[in-house]
Design a protein around this motif. Sequence first.
Motif, mmCIF file in Angstrom:
data_model
loop_
_atom_site.group_PDB
_atom_site.id
_atom_site.type_symbol
_atom_site.label_atom_id
_atom_site.label_comp_id
_atom_site.label_asym_id
_atom_site.label_seq_id
_atom_site.Cartn_x
_atom_site.Cartn_y
_atom_site.Cartn_z
ATOM 1 N N VAL A 164 0.830 -1.200 0.000
ATOM 2 C CA VAL A 164 0.000 0.000 0.000
ATOM 3 C C VAL A 164 0.867 1.252 0.000
ATOM 4 O O VAL A 164 1.955 1.282 0.568
ATOM 5 N N SER A 165 0.366 2.294 -0.660
ATOM 6 C CA SER A 165 1.024 3.592 -0.703
ATOM 7 C C SER A 165 0.035 4.616 -0.174
ATOM 8 O O SER A 165 -0.816 5.121 -0.909
ATOM 9 N N GLU A 166 0.131 4.908 1.129
ATOM 10 C CA GLU A 166 -0.872 5.730 1.804
ATOM 11 C C GLU A 166 -0.752 7.213 1.476
ATOM 12 O O GLU A 166 -1.743 7.942 1.526
ATOM 13 N N THR A 167 0.453 7.690 1.146
ATOM 14 C CA THR A 167 0.650 9.133 0.947
ATOM 15 C C THR A 167 0.607 9.560 -0.509
ATOM 16 O O THR A 167 0.875 10.721 -0.814
ATOM 17 N N GLU A 168 0.270 8.647 -1.413
ATOM 18 C CA GLU A 168 0.201 9.023 -2.822
ATOM 19 C C GLU A 168 -0.904 10.065 -3.017
ATOM 20 O O GLU A 168 -2.024 9.914 -2.567
ATOM 21 N N GLY A 169 -0.600 11.104 -3.724
ATOM 22 C CA GLY A 169 -1.570 12.176 -3.964
ATOM 23 C C GLY A 169 -1.501 13.301 -2.942
ATOM 24 O O GLY A 169 -2.109 14.344 -3.130
ATOM 25 N N MET A 170 -0.726 13.110 -1.845
ATOM 26 C CA MET A 170 -0.610 14.151 -0.837
ATOM 27 C C MET A 170 0.503 15.157 -1.161
ATOM 28 O O MET A 170 0.629 16.182 -0.501
ATOM 29 N N LYS A 171 1.366 14.799 -2.147
ATOM 30 C CA LYS A 171 2.467 15.660 -2.586
ATOM 31 C C LYS A 171 3.447 15.956 -1.450
ATOM 32 O O LYS A 171 3.955 17.077 -1.302
ATOM 33 N N ILE A 172 3.701 14.921 -0.637
ATOM 34 C CA ILE A 172 4.689 15.071 0.439
ATOM 35 C C ILE A 172 5.838 14.086 0.268
ATOM 36 O O ILE A 172 6.595 13.822 1.182
ATOM 37 N N GLY A 173 5.966 13.513 -0.957
ATOM 38 C CA GLY A 173 7.071 12.614 -1.244
ATOM 39 C C GLY A 173 6.779 11.188 -0.897
ATOM 40 O O GLY A 173 5.702 10.841 -0.452
#
Length: 242
Positions: A233-242
């Motif tokens: 899983v990639s939880e931070t995708e779309g948050m633009k925090i790397g």
Amino acid sequence: MRHSVNILEPTDLWYLQNNINKETNKFYHPTKSIPFVQQVEVKLENTGVVIQKGSLHSCFGKLNYGVYKTDNRLKDIFVSLMTEMDYNAPVYRGTGVVKLEPRQKGNFLNYAEIEINESEQWELDDGIFQLCSDNVVMGVKKLKWRQMAGSTDGNSRIVIKSLPKQKAQLVTGTPAPAKIIELRSGEVLIADYDMVKGFTNGIKEDYCKLGYFGKGGGEGYVWTYNGEGRLLVSETEGMKIG
């Protein structure tokens, strides 16, 4: 097979030619972009590696080049490997070093290493696969129309399974950091975006509407996962925090 992710910086001459103080402006300069590069290096010792198509930059050593193609006899053994097409990719075997194409700053990936057990079969989103050990069976699985509608994976995914009584290594690359979580019986994962980048057999995936006629809380279509197994899983995708 051992891999490392290296960050390469410009030479001292580059800093001098561009009139940049390396000690004080190594990572950032207010008016000029400093061209760092990310490159994956794979070291082989009488082993083999399958890499993503077109990703080779260079290789050196006592290596043999080939093209991976699923052996039909092996494919018949794995009845659970429900693939519709063979997967062809470059294979390098022997002792030496294989380097993948460098990625420029701004296009770096976050790499995750996964150990594939004998009982596991991984299904990966398109573009996530980077490389794996050569003791695997690989194929391509066609997606259902609902899965295609909810993601940017095209019409198929890569499926990977290790050979009998062996453990295989898999390396994935994602724009945002990814981690492995385990889903147990009775648990469910619901996400309003394409959060899951890969999962093992035993996990059931669906892209469906959460509620009907305005009674679903306004979420609309979501991804749902249930069953037993592991997920990438990639939880931070779309948050633009790397």
